[in-house]
Enzyme design. Structure first.
Site, PDB file in Angstrom:
ATOM      1  N   LYS A  22      37.534  33.832  -8.245  1.00 58.05           N
ATOM      2  CA  LYS A  22      36.682  34.284  -7.128  1.00 58.05           C
ATOM      3  C   LYS A  22      36.672  33.245  -6.013  1.00 58.05           C
ATOM      4  CE  LYS A  22      31.977  33.701  -7.336  1.00 58.05           C
ATOM      5  NZ  LYS A  22      31.527  32.998  -6.129  1.00 58.05           N
ATOM      6  N   ASN A  23      36.477  31.974  -6.396  1.00 56.13           N
ATOM      7  CA  ASN A  23      36.317  30.936  -5.373  1.00 56.13           C
ATOM      8  C   ASN A  23      37.624  30.578  -4.677  1.00 56.13           C
ATOM      9  OD1 ASN A  23      33.649  30.948  -5.931  1.00 56.13           O
ATOM     10  ND2 ASN A  23      33.595  28.949  -6.951  1.00 56.13           N
ATOM     11  N   CYS A 116      23.874  32.968  -3.630  1.00 60.77           N
ATOM     12  CA  CYS A 116      22.963  32.691  -4.742  1.00 60.77           C
ATOM     13  C   CYS A 116      21.755  31.907  -4.270  1.00 60.77           C
ATOM     14  CB  CYS A 116      23.679  31.851  -5.789  1.00 60.77           C
ATOM     15  SG  CYS A 116      24.450  32.813  -7.064  1.00 60.77           S
ATOM     16  N   ARG A 121      21.086  25.287   0.582  1.00 56.45           N
ATOM     17  CA  ARG A 121      22.534  25.141   0.699  1.00 56.45           C
ATOM     18  C   ARG A 121      22.841  24.913   2.167  1.00 56.45           C
ATOM     19  NH1 ARG A 121      25.406  29.064  -3.704  1.00 56.45           N
ATOM     20  NH2 ARG A 121      27.141  27.701  -3.310  1.00 56.45           N
ATOM     21  N   ASP A 305      29.035  25.364 -11.996  1.00 56.79           N
ATOM     22  CA  ASP A 305      29.090  26.799 -12.291  1.00 56.79           C
ATOM     23  C   ASP A 305      29.174  27.109 -13.789  1.00 56.79           C
ATOM     24  OD1 ASP A 305      28.872  27.319  -9.614  1.00 56.79           O
ATOM     25  OD2 ASP A 305      30.970  27.859  -9.304  1.00 56.79           O
ATOM     26  N   ARG A 397      28.630  40.001  -9.083  1.00 53.76           N
ATOM     27  CA  ARG A 397      29.224  39.250  -7.972  1.00 53.76           C
ATOM     28  C   ARG A 397      30.455  38.471  -8.424  1.00 53.76           C
ATOM     29  NH1 ARG A 397      25.735  34.995  -5.999  1.00 53.76           N
ATOM     30  NH2 ARG A 397      27.742  34.525  -5.105  1.00 53.76           N
TER      31      ARG A 397
HETATM   32  C1  UD1 Z   1      31.416  26.195  -3.887  1.00 51.13           C
HETATM   33  C2  UD1 Z   1      31.562  27.354  -4.832  1.00 51.13           C
HETATM   34  C3  UD1 Z   1      30.392  27.399  -5.815  1.00 51.13           C
HETATM   35  C4  UD1 Z   1      30.246  26.069  -6.516  1.00 51.13           C
HETATM   36  C5  UD1 Z   1      30.203  24.919  -5.520  1.00 51.13           C
HETATM   37  C6  UD1 Z   1      30.198  23.557  -6.157  1.00 51.13           C
HETATM   38  C7  UD1 Z   1      32.747  28.995  -3.523  1.00 51.13           C
HETATM   39  C8  UD1 Z   1      32.697  30.332  -2.880  1.00 51.13           C
HETATM   40  N1  UD1 Z   1      31.600  28.590  -4.074  1.00 51.13           N
HETATM   41  O1  UD1 Z   1      30.224  26.410  -3.136  1.00 51.13           O
HETATM   42  O2  UD1 Z   1      30.648  28.425  -6.767  1.00 51.13           O
HETATM   43  O3  UD1 Z   1      29.058  26.059  -7.264  1.00 51.13           O
HETATM   44  O4  UD1 Z   1      31.345  24.991  -4.638  1.00 51.13           O
HETATM   45  O5  UD1 Z   1      31.316  23.400  -6.964  1.00 51.13           O
HETATM   46  O6  UD1 Z   1      33.757  28.366  -3.579  1.00 51.13           O
HETATM   47  N2  UD1 Z   1      26.209  20.512   0.994  1.00 51.13           N
HETATM   48  C9  UD1 Z   1      25.538  19.940   2.037  1.00 51.13           C
HETATM   49  N3  UD1 Z   1      25.937  20.225   3.321  1.00 51.13           N
HETATM   50  C10 UD1 Z   1      26.992  21.054   3.580  1.00 51.13           C
HETATM   51  C11 UD1 Z   1      27.677  21.639   2.490  1.00 51.13           C
HETATM   52  C12 UD1 Z   1      27.253  21.349   1.202  1.00 51.13           C
HETATM   53  O7  UD1 Z   1      24.588  19.185   1.857  1.00 51.13           O
HETATM   54  O8  UD1 Z   1      27.311  21.278   4.756  1.00 51.13           O
HETATM   55  C13 UD1 Z   1      25.754  20.234  -0.385  1.00 51.13           C
HETATM   56  C14 UD1 Z   1      25.195  21.498  -1.038  1.00 51.13           C
HETATM   57  O9  UD1 Z   1      23.859  21.684  -0.754  1.00 51.13           O
HETATM   58  C15 UD1 Z   1      25.390  21.183  -2.491  1.00 51.13           C
HETATM   59  C16 UD1 Z   1      26.702  20.383  -2.521  1.00 51.13           C
HETATM   60  O10 UD1 Z   1      26.861  19.909  -1.186  1.00 51.13           O
HETATM   61  O11 UD1 Z   1      24.372  20.343  -2.960  1.00 51.13           O
HETATM   62  C17 UD1 Z   1      27.902  21.180  -2.980  1.00 51.13           C
HETATM   63  O12 UD1 Z   1      28.169  22.197  -2.078  1.00 51.13           O
HETATM   64  P1  UD1 Z   1      29.626  22.738  -1.764  1.00 51.13           P
HETATM   65  O13 UD1 Z   1      30.666  21.935  -2.502  1.00 51.13           O
HETATM   66  O14 UD1 Z   1      29.755  22.888  -0.312  1.00 51.13           O
HETATM   67  O15 UD1 Z   1      29.549  24.169  -2.456  1.00 51.13           O
HETATM   68  P2  UD1 Z   1      29.932  25.565  -1.824  1.00 51.13           P
HETATM   69  O16 UD1 Z   1      31.187  25.430  -1.031  1.00 51.13           O
HETATM   70  O17 UD1 Z   1      28.751  26.156  -1.205  1.00 51.13           O
END
Ligand code: UD1
Length: 417
Positions: A22-23, A116, A121, A305, A397
């Site tokens: 999915k990701n 989620c 986030r 995850d 999802r």
């Molecule tokens: C992706 C995955 C999700 C997985 C996560 C962590 C997809 C669609 N989703 O989510 O399934 O759980 O990686 O492996 O690929 N953060 C910030 N600022 C930002 C961006 C992120 O502070 O601008 C923080 C987030 O709050 C969180 C951490 O960084 O604490 C990880 O987030 P991130 O790696 O960005 O996860 P996603 O890309 O949202």
């Protein structure tokens, strides 16, 4: 409203083939609008996040056709750079569209993303990285307005290896003027997959899987025919289910190096694991030991995850476990549901202490997010008696035909209206 009725206590035996991740698929959908040629993505799972992403592409003017398990995307006629809030709220990954929309249209408007409900986030890392590439960003009434005359390659450092921010930089830099060097990049296998896909379209990206990704902007991208990496989280969930229930399961299509830490933890639990090429085989007696400690980290650390599913496993094992969640703030929302089954779990901030008991008992459960929902199913499969799980839309999802796949390997569960 549908629910799953699960009778616990059956051994799981057989073979499951992992779906495309999915990701990986979601950012590939975004990347497909970077060309006006046809893109084919093979073996795409029938999950609602994918359907929602298809809706977003159609909203932009692209054509998305599902043929068997494959998806054909043509975005020659895409003309819209705005994603309505109804869609971004359904799917957080819509934020990955920012980079791709900027490359294609030099502008993008999206509502603040949803997805989620697992704590704050933020997307500050996405936005500051895009600014480095020359993007002007304004936030107004819940919408993010981005625009630029030209995207210019830059040196960018991420304070934290965010998966989404890394993908957005790749999508925004791939056709920018000059060279981009991204330091502190996320290293997840899905990032490597996005690099493979972009390069199959004629891009010049290298370094994915390591700390530094280098992107040399190119002037055009062409179509591609692509098979994404297998879903390590889906595969991991089935392996954990087998560990809990006892049995012998082979998961095909997923490489052990992409879930190395999970396999290590399952061995600690007392399971036997054999890996060969892209097959992982687990044997479990169903009588497990707790893991002393599981701490989620960016890849190659233990994936957030799979945290909930492993907590479920530890509830009915010998000993006690400390589970530490470092990525998301409120990723223990499923705990009260496990407690209804008799689980002894104490949550303190970002940690949960699990004291194992011999067996959980069936209960009426509500899924509150995607992986938390999967954890409830895992717990119910191993529990004594019957459980029901509602709010299946969360599970849909990210898991295609969860009930069908589990039934075929011996679980007793059915989905009823
Ligand atoms: C992706 C995955 C999700 C997985 C996560 C962590 C997809 C669609 N989703 O989510 O399934 O759980 O990686 O492996 O690929 N953060 C910030 N600022 C930002 C961006 C992120 O502070 O601008 C923080 C987030 O709050 C969180 C951490 O960084 O604490 C990880 O987030 P991130 O790696 O960005 O996860 P996603 O890309 O949202």
């Amino acid at each position: 409203m549908e629910k799953l009725i699960i009778e616990g206590g059956r051994r799981l035996t057989g073979v499951i083939r992992a779906e495309a991740a999915k990701n990986s698929v979601l950012p590939l959908f975004s990347a497909s609008i970077l060309t006006d040629r046809q893109v084919v993505i093979r073996g795409v799972p029938a999950i609602t996040d994918v359907l929602c992403m298809a809706k977003i592409l159609r909203e932009l003017g692209a054509s998305v056709r599902f043929c068997g398990g494959d998806v054909v995307i043509e975005s020659a006629d895409a003309c819209c750079h705005e994603i309505p809030s109804s869609l971004t709220r359904e799917l957080r990954s819509s934020v990955f569209m920012l980079g791709a929309l900027l490359t294609r249209f030099r502008r993008a408007v999206i509502a603040y993303p949803g997805g989620c409900d697992i704590g704050l986030r933020p997307i500050d890392l996405h936005l500051s990285a895009l600014k480095r590439l020359g993007v002007c960003i304004r936030e107004r009434e819940g919408y993010i307005h981005c625009s630029c005359d030209v995207l210019r390659g830059a040196e960018i450092t991420l304070d934290f290896p965010s998966v989404g921010a890394t993908e957005n930089v790749m999508l925004a830099a791939v056709m920018a003027e000059g060279r981009t060097v991204l330091e502190g990049a996320a290293k997840e296998p899905e990032i490597v997959d996005l690099q493979r896909f972009l390069n199959a379209m004629g891009a010049k990206v290298r370094g994915a899987g390591g700390d530094i990704i280098e992107i040399e902007g190119v002037s055009t991208l062409h179509g591609a025919d692509f098979s994404p990496v297998a879903d390590r989280i889906e595969a991991g969930t089935y392996l954990i289910a087998c560990a809990v229930c006892g049995g012998e399961l082979e998961v095909e299509g997923v490489r052990a190096e992409n879930i190395r830490l999970l396999l290590h933890k399952l061995r600690e639990n007392g399971c036997k694991i054999h890996t060969k090429n892209d097959k992982i085989r687990i044997e479990s007696s169903g009588r497990l030991r707790c893991n002393r400690r599981i701490e989620t980290m960016p890849f190659p650390g233990f994936p957030t995850d799979l945290q909930a599913q492993m907590t479920a496993l530890n509830c009915a094992a010998r000993g006690s476990a400390l589970i530490v969640e470092n990525l998301f703030e409120t990723r223990f929302k499923y705990v009260p549901e496990l407690q209804k089954m008799g689980a002894d779990i104490e949550v303190r901030g970002r940690s949960a202490i699990v004291r194992g008991i011999p067996r959980l008992h069936g209960a009426s459960l509500t899924a509150c997010d995607l992986r938390g929902g999967a954890a409830l199913v895992v717990a119910a499969l191993g529990a004594e008696g019957v459980s029901e799980v509602t709010e299946l839309s969360h599970i849909d999802r990210g898991y295609a035909d969860l009930a069908g796949k589990l039934s075929r390997i011996g679980a007793s569960l059915r989905r009823v209206p």
